[in-house]
Design an enzyme around this catalytic site. Structure first.
Site, PDB file in Angstrom:
ATOM      1  N   ALA A   1      24.880  33.461  51.608  1.00 60.67           N
ATOM      2  CA  ALA A   1      24.944  33.819  50.192  1.00 60.67           C
ATOM      3  C   ALA A   1      26.215  33.295  49.515  1.00 60.67           C
ATOM      4  O   ALA A   1      26.153  32.516  48.556  1.00 60.67           O
ATOM      5  CB  ALA A   1      24.840  35.330  50.046  1.00 60.67           C
TER       6      ALA A   1
ATOM      7  N   LYS B   1      41.690  43.806  48.155  1.00 61.09           N
ATOM      8  CA  LYS B   1      40.244  43.824  48.393  1.00 61.09           C
ATOM      9  C   LYS B   1      39.902  44.674  49.615  1.00 61.09           C
ATOM     10  O   LYS B   1      38.993  45.512  49.574  1.00 61.09           O
ATOM     11  CB  LYS B   1      39.711  42.404  48.562  1.00 61.09           C
ATOM     12  CG  LYS B   1      38.196  42.417  48.767  1.00 61.09           C
ATOM     13  CD  LYS B   1      37.600  41.049  48.945  1.00 61.09           C
ATOM     14  CE  LYS B   1      36.081  41.189  49.119  1.00 61.09           C
ATOM     15  NZ  LYS B   1      35.420  39.916  49.420  1.00 61.09           N
TER      16      LYS B   1
END
Length: 324
Positions: free
Chosen positions: A10, A204
């Site tokens: 992806a 993150k």
């Protein structure tokens, strides 16, 4: 510039299509039905209401691909040790490896000005086997923000985000990282080069180390984890434990924990990657997202009771599901 996308699923597929559209010579390394569909029909990207199909070279063999200037690795973290020899086959004397992988990277302590300089992170590089094969001097750090999914073989749906933050482990603005940044920007992406890439990596990771395993344990989507007072408190407590570890390692956080949680809340009813892997019976990124953080807690002597407890639980959940 020749760029190989190793593990062109992806995220790698999204990045590769954007680069190919901008005229970069891109090779996709993939496998299975996804590879077969890309070879037969090209790679289709659906993004922002538009659909585009490109026809890069798509191969199963890294050896057949040959040498590239940049090899972008977008595998799950646990897949890197096994793939390292194949990645190395695409590296020439000046080739760089761009590690677009979640969690603590294998090169984390490379060249770091600290008492832990060049220490191996066993959770992601058991026995230090990656260092001689993909020496950290080749690594360019990459923090990936976009979300995308392979909705059918050869077709990628991009839902949000266009930033790939880059940084050399030693903090330099090298010619190679600047050139790659320019290529991404020319492809319509945001690609800032940061001198303190570990700081951004931790921002993150800060949410992922808590939300991912707790979602796998509860099967709750991200909005539910944040809306429920008890689950939110658990995740927040884990994040504060991790913050103490990161700061002991010299990391500086530009936002506070509640702002980071608020940012995660904006994503909405998202099924975390760890929950998706559990549901699909695939190996989960437990060690890169949480195991390595707990390992680093031991390095700096920081107690992490919440993180250690959740780590034990999610490992057992994964074992029972055949995902660990």
């Amino acid at each position: 510039m020749k760029v190989a996308i190793f593990g062109a699923g992806a995220i790698g597929g999204f990045l590769g299509v954007k680069l190919a559209q901008a005229g970069v010579d891109v090779t996709f390394i993939a496998r299975g039905p996804h590879l077969a569909a890309m070879q037969a029909n090209g790679v289709t990207l659906r993004s922002e209401g538009e659909s585009v199909t490109v026809h890069p070279r798509c191969l199963a063999s890294a050896e057949e691909a040959g040498v590239h200037d940049y090899v972008v690795v977008t595998l799950k973290a646990h897949g890197l040790p096994g793939a390292a020899p194949a990645i190395a086959a695409m590296l020439g004397p000046d080739s760089a490896v761009v590690t677009g992988i979640n969690g603590i990277p294998y090169w984390y302590f490379y060249g770091l000005d600290s008492p832990y300089r060049d220490r191996v992170v066993e959770s992601v590089d058991p026995g230090g086997r990656l260092w001689p094969v993909l020496h950290p001097s080749r690594a360019i750090g990459c923090v990936v923000y976009p979300a995308a999914e392979v909705v059918e073989p050869g077709v990628i749906e991009h839902s949000y985000g266009d930033r790939f933050t880059l940084g050399e482990p030693d903090g330099s603005r090298s010619a190679r990282v600047e050139a790659f940044s320019r290529a991404l920007i020319a492809a319509g992406l945001k690609a800032p080069v940061r001198p303190r890439i570990r700081d951004e990596l931790w921002v993150k990771l800060w949410g992922n180390l808590a939300f991912n395993p707790v979602s796998a344990l509860t099967t709750a989507t991200l909005d539910r984890l944040i809306a429920d007072d008890e689950l939110r408190a658990l995740c927040r407590g884990m994040m504060l434990e991790a913050k103490a570890v990161a700061e002991a390692l010299g990391v500086r956080f530009g936002i506070d924990v509640d702002k980071r949680i608020a940012g995660a809340a904006e994503v909405g009813a998202h099924r975390t990657s760890m929950l998706q892997d559990l549901e699909r019976g695939r190996p989960m990124e437990i060690d890169a997202l949480l195991g390595a953080v707990v390992e680093l807690g031991g390095v700096v002597g920081q107690a992490m009771p919440l993180c250690r407890s959740v780590l034990a639980l999610v490992r057992e959940r994964a074992r029972q599901a055949g995902c660990y």
